[in-house]
Design a protein around this motif. Sequence first.
Motif, PDB file in Angstrom:
ATOM      1  N   ARG A  32       0.828  -1.204   0.000  1.00  0.00           N
ATOM      2  CA  ARG A  32       0.000   0.000   0.000  1.00  0.00           C
ATOM      3  C   ARG A  32       0.867   1.261   0.000  1.00  0.00           C
ATOM      4  O   ARG A  32       1.806   1.384   0.783  1.00  0.00           O
ATOM      5  CB  ARG A  32      -0.924   0.027   1.213  1.00  0.00           C
ATOM      6  CG  ARG A  32      -1.920  -1.143   1.235  1.00  0.00           C
ATOM      7  CD  ARG A  32      -2.854  -1.047   2.430  1.00  0.00           C
ATOM      8  NE  ARG A  32      -3.727  -2.206   2.487  1.00  0.00           N
ATOM      9  CZ  ARG A  32      -4.865  -2.325   1.807  1.00  0.00           C
ATOM     10  NH1 ARG A  32      -5.254  -1.342   1.003  1.00  0.00           N
ATOM     11  NH2 ARG A  32      -5.608  -3.416   1.917  1.00  0.00           N
ATOM     12  N   LYS A 100     -13.392   2.244 -11.154  1.00  0.00           N
ATOM     13  CA  LYS A 100     -12.486   2.604 -10.058  1.00  0.00           C
ATOM     14  C   LYS A 100     -11.452   1.515  -9.790  1.00  0.00           C
ATOM     15  O   LYS A 100     -10.354   1.807  -9.312  1.00  0.00           O
ATOM     16  CB  LYS A 100     -13.297   2.877  -8.786  1.00  0.00           C
ATOM     17  CG  LYS A 100     -14.363   3.965  -8.942  1.00  0.00           C
ATOM     18  CD  LYS A 100     -13.769   5.269  -9.446  1.00  0.00           C
ATOM     19  CE  LYS A 100     -14.755   6.421  -9.461  1.00  0.00           C
ATOM     20  NZ  LYS A 100     -15.857   6.244 -10.423  1.00  0.00           N
ATOM     21  N   THR A 101     -11.797   0.276 -10.052  1.00  0.00           N
ATOM     22  CA  THR A 101     -10.856  -0.836  -9.977  1.00  0.00           C
ATOM     23  C   THR A 101     -11.200  -1.816 -11.091  1.00  0.00           C
ATOM     24  O   THR A 101     -12.338  -1.863 -11.562  1.00  0.00           O
ATOM     25  CB  THR A 101     -10.935  -1.594  -8.628  1.00  0.00           C
ATOM     26  OG1 THR A 101     -12.227  -2.173  -8.492  1.00  0.00           O
ATOM     27  CG2 THR A 101     -10.649  -0.676  -7.457  1.00  0.00           C
ATOM     28  N   GLU A 114      -5.105  -6.675  -9.399  1.00  0.00           N
ATOM     29  CA  GLU A 114      -6.222  -5.724  -9.388  1.00  0.00           C
ATOM     30  C   GLU A 114      -5.663  -4.306  -9.326  1.00  0.00           C
ATOM     31  O   GLU A 114      -4.842  -3.992  -8.454  1.00  0.00           O
ATOM     32  CB  GLU A 114      -7.152  -5.966  -8.206  1.00  0.00           C
ATOM     33  CG  GLU A 114      -8.376  -5.058  -8.240  1.00  0.00           C
ATOM     34  CD  GLU A 114      -9.380  -5.339  -7.147  1.00  0.00           C
ATOM     35  OE1 GLU A 114     -10.498  -5.785  -7.455  1.00  0.00           O
ATOM     36  OE2 GLU A 114      -9.024  -5.119  -5.966  1.00  0.00           O
ATOM     37  N   VAL A 115      -6.112  -3.484 -10.245  1.00  0.00           N
ATOM     38  CA  VAL A 115      -5.614  -2.116 -10.354  1.00  0.00           C
ATOM     39  C   VAL A 115      -6.595  -1.180  -9.670  1.00  0.00           C
ATOM     40  O   VAL A 115      -7.804  -1.255  -9.901  1.00  0.00           O
ATOM     41  CB  VAL A 115      -5.461  -1.709 -11.830  1.00  0.00           C
ATOM     42  CG1 VAL A 115      -4.850  -0.318 -11.940  1.00  0.00           C
ATOM     43  CG2 VAL A 115      -4.614  -2.723 -12.574  1.00  0.00           C
ATOM     44  N   GLY A 116      -6.082  -0.274  -8.857  1.00  0.00           N
ATOM     45  CA  GLY A 116      -6.919   0.711  -8.197  1.00  0.00           C
ATOM     46  C   GLY A 116      -6.678   0.721  -6.701  1.00  0.00           C
ATOM     47  O   GLY A 116      -5.847  -0.034  -6.175  1.00  0.00           O
ATOM     48  N   GLY A 117      -7.392   1.583  -6.004  1.00  0.00           N
ATOM     49  CA  GLY A 117      -7.192   1.699  -4.564  1.00  0.00           C
ATOM     50  C   GLY A 117      -5.832   2.271  -4.253  1.00  0.00           C
ATOM     51  O   GLY A 117      -5.377   3.218  -4.898  1.00  0.00           O
ATOM     52  N   ARG A 119      -2.994   0.112  -3.842  1.00  0.00           N
ATOM     53  CA  ARG A 119      -1.975  -0.905  -4.094  1.00  0.00           C
ATOM     54  C   ARG A 119      -1.002  -0.436  -5.164  1.00  0.00           C
ATOM     55  O   ARG A 119      -1.403   0.176  -6.169  1.00  0.00           O
ATOM     56  CB  ARG A 119      -2.624  -2.207  -4.542  1.00  0.00           C
ATOM     57  CG  ARG A 119      -3.535  -2.848  -3.495  1.00  0.00           C
ATOM     58  CD  ARG A 119      -2.734  -3.367  -2.311  1.00  0.00           C
ATOM     59  NE  ARG A 119      -3.586  -4.097  -1.368  1.00  0.00           N
ATOM     60  CZ  ARG A 119      -3.153  -4.664  -0.259  1.00  0.00           C
ATOM     61  NH1 ARG A 119      -1.866  -4.587   0.054  1.00  0.00           N
ATOM     62  NH2 ARG A 119      -3.972  -5.299   0.546  1.00  0.00           N
ATOM     63  N   PRO A 300     -12.824  -0.118 -18.500  1.00  0.00           N
ATOM     64  CA  PRO A 300     -11.577  -0.078 -17.719  1.00  0.00           C
ATOM     65  C   PRO A 300     -10.469   0.721 -18.396  1.00  0.00           C
ATOM     66  O   PRO A 300     -10.043   0.390 -19.496  1.00  0.00           O
ATOM     67  CB  PRO A 300     -11.193  -1.554 -17.567  1.00  0.00           C
ATOM     68  CG  PRO A 300     -11.964  -2.282 -18.615  1.00  0.00           C
ATOM     69  CD  PRO A 300     -13.208  -1.495 -18.848  1.00  0.00           C
ATOM     70  N   ASN A 336      -5.360   9.360  -7.427  1.00  0.00           N
ATOM     71  CA  ASN A 336      -5.930   8.599  -6.321  1.00  0.00           C
ATOM     72  C   ASN A 336      -6.964   9.421  -5.560  1.00  0.00           C
ATOM     73  O   ASN A 336      -7.960   8.875  -5.067  1.00  0.00           O
ATOM     74  CB  ASN A 336      -4.822   8.123  -5.384  1.00  0.00           C
ATOM     75  CG  ASN A 336      -3.894   7.126  -6.053  1.00  0.00           C
ATOM     76  OD1 ASN A 336      -4.170   6.636  -7.139  1.00  0.00           O
ATOM     77  ND2 ASN A 336      -2.785   6.827  -5.404  1.00  0.00           N
ATOM     78  N   PRO A 341      -7.985   4.673 -11.126  1.00  0.00           N
ATOM     79  CA  PRO A 341      -6.784   3.825 -11.202  1.00  0.00           C
ATOM     80  C   PRO A 341      -5.628   4.618 -11.805  1.00  0.00           C
ATOM     81  O   PRO A 341      -5.730   5.106 -12.938  1.00  0.00           O
ATOM     82  CB  PRO A 341      -7.211   2.681 -12.131  1.00  0.00           C
ATOM     83  CG  PRO A 341      -8.700   2.681 -12.097  1.00  0.00           C
ATOM     84  CD  PRO A 341      -9.104   4.117 -11.911  1.00  0.00           C
ATOM     85  N   ASN A 375      -0.694   3.397  -8.658  1.00  0.00           N
ATOM     86  CA  ASN A 375      -1.155   2.002  -8.768  1.00  0.00           C
ATOM     87  C   ASN A 375      -0.284   1.203  -9.725  1.00  0.00           C
ATOM     88  O   ASN A 375       0.161   0.099  -9.404  1.00  0.00           O
ATOM     89  CB  ASN A 375      -2.604   1.945  -9.242  1.00  0.00           C
ATOM     90  CG  ASN A 375      -3.580   2.561  -8.274  1.00  0.00           C
ATOM     91  OD1 ASN A 375      -4.557   3.182  -8.665  1.00  0.00           O
ATOM     92  ND2 ASN A 375      -3.340   2.421  -6.981  1.00  0.00           N
TER      93      ASN A 375
END
Length: 506
Positions: A32, A100-101, A114-117, A119, A300, A336, A341, A375
């Motif tokens: 993260r 968003k992801t 998984e892309v986004g958030g 990470r 996406p 972000n 993403p 990300n």
Amino acid sequence: MNANWARRSGREDRLAKRAAGPVVNPCPPGQRGGAYKPLSPEELEQIFDTALRLLETLGMGEVPDRLRADLMKAGAVEGERDRLRFPRKMVERAIADAAKTFVLHGRDESRSIEVGGDRVYFGTGGAAVQTLDIDTGLYRPSTLADLHDFTRLQDTLANVSWFTRCCVATDVEDSFDLDLNTAYALCRHTTKPTATSFTLAQHVTPIVEMLDIVAGGPGEFSKRPFKKAHISPVISPLRYGEDAVDVVYECIRHNIPMSCITAAQAGATAPATLAGFLAQSLAETLASLVMVNAIQPGFPMVFSNWPLVVDLRTGAFSGGSGETAVLNAASAQLSNWLGLPSGVACSMTDAKAIDAQYGMEKGITSFAAAMAGGNLIYESSGMTASLLGASFEAFVLDDEMHSHTYRALRGIEVTEDNLGFDAICEAVLGSGHFLGGTHTFAAMERDYFYPSLADRNQPRTWTEMGAKDAWTMARERAKSVLETHHPAYLTEEQDRAIRAKFKVLI
């Protein structure tokens, strides 16, 4: 006697575990980010507001007819000089509707991400026209064979989470042959998520036909796409590029996720001031987002806002500067903050050799982008010479660098056990040190990354072992992989079917 035997046996078990290495990688990809915030909340709002004003006042120029119609349906309005303006609410709606992801699939599902958030994943990009020859240490034109070799090498590197072709095969003249053979090399030599580019829209469908063979039959690739597209549909300052827009339409038709890349250059195609640059670049990447969501809401898309810097004294691209570090970190923070993403660029050293400049520039730019929470961090492996070059040794060294960065991102876990109260008491009242203690061994396996290339020996030992520098160590490692790693990710039947239908050059 029994107690001594038990202690000796326990020590032997611990030494065996140590020799085997950590059971679990203490710093895997996907840590993260987001702790580094170069922009304050007020500054984020100011930059975003300026970007919206630019799109509402100036809008976008050179809008292709088909896209113009779709954008008008989505709420765009005619502006001066045949430009199309985007009202604020239209842009805000596109942000709200955007994905968003989403998952970047590998052909091997265990390699999907998984892309986004928040990470963070390091990967590749670039279009190097030169390769740092692993034997001569000098640059030469990149070839299709190099691309195959780079793909095989990165397949073994844990911290390259997805692979985009890092070099252009300059020995392939026809643009369709180039696009097809690039996609083929990625399919043949890795099962990670991959990415490629399409020179023209008409190249997409036949290449998807090849990908269908790999996926198991007609229409199968689009059900679970394991390759995304890199597209630059916006040309700075603030206009669309028709050929790239056409590629966007074709990729959406075939369900190919995309990175829509804005790559303005400070002082050349965008303002020299960092704040002004961020405002324009954000507006341009938002124009890509508006476009994609006008065509198909929620499709996406990686919000790839890549701030690039030039040396204003000479006009030369400067990929390893402090300005590059802070701008890409700010870009990640902005993306972000919008909940999108994020894709940024780093590790674009200007160094030609694997030297101190190389290490310094890659380290500061990649660490800043990761700490800010990018990300997908593009260009982060293998690139040299201001993106003109790619290096096998660089891939190997960068992979180890990323492990250190991931370890820093992992941070410090504060728990009752980790605080070590009992261990401190035992050491103080007992041996007076922590060497060999159960608490120490547990932390050793769980909390520390041990490099295999960076040398931590004493000078005498280093000398006795040949006094090898990092370049030499990385060259030996890369050569070993290229000599031994020949994965067969296409079956003989798949390869025959592809070669019967398409011009495969290797």
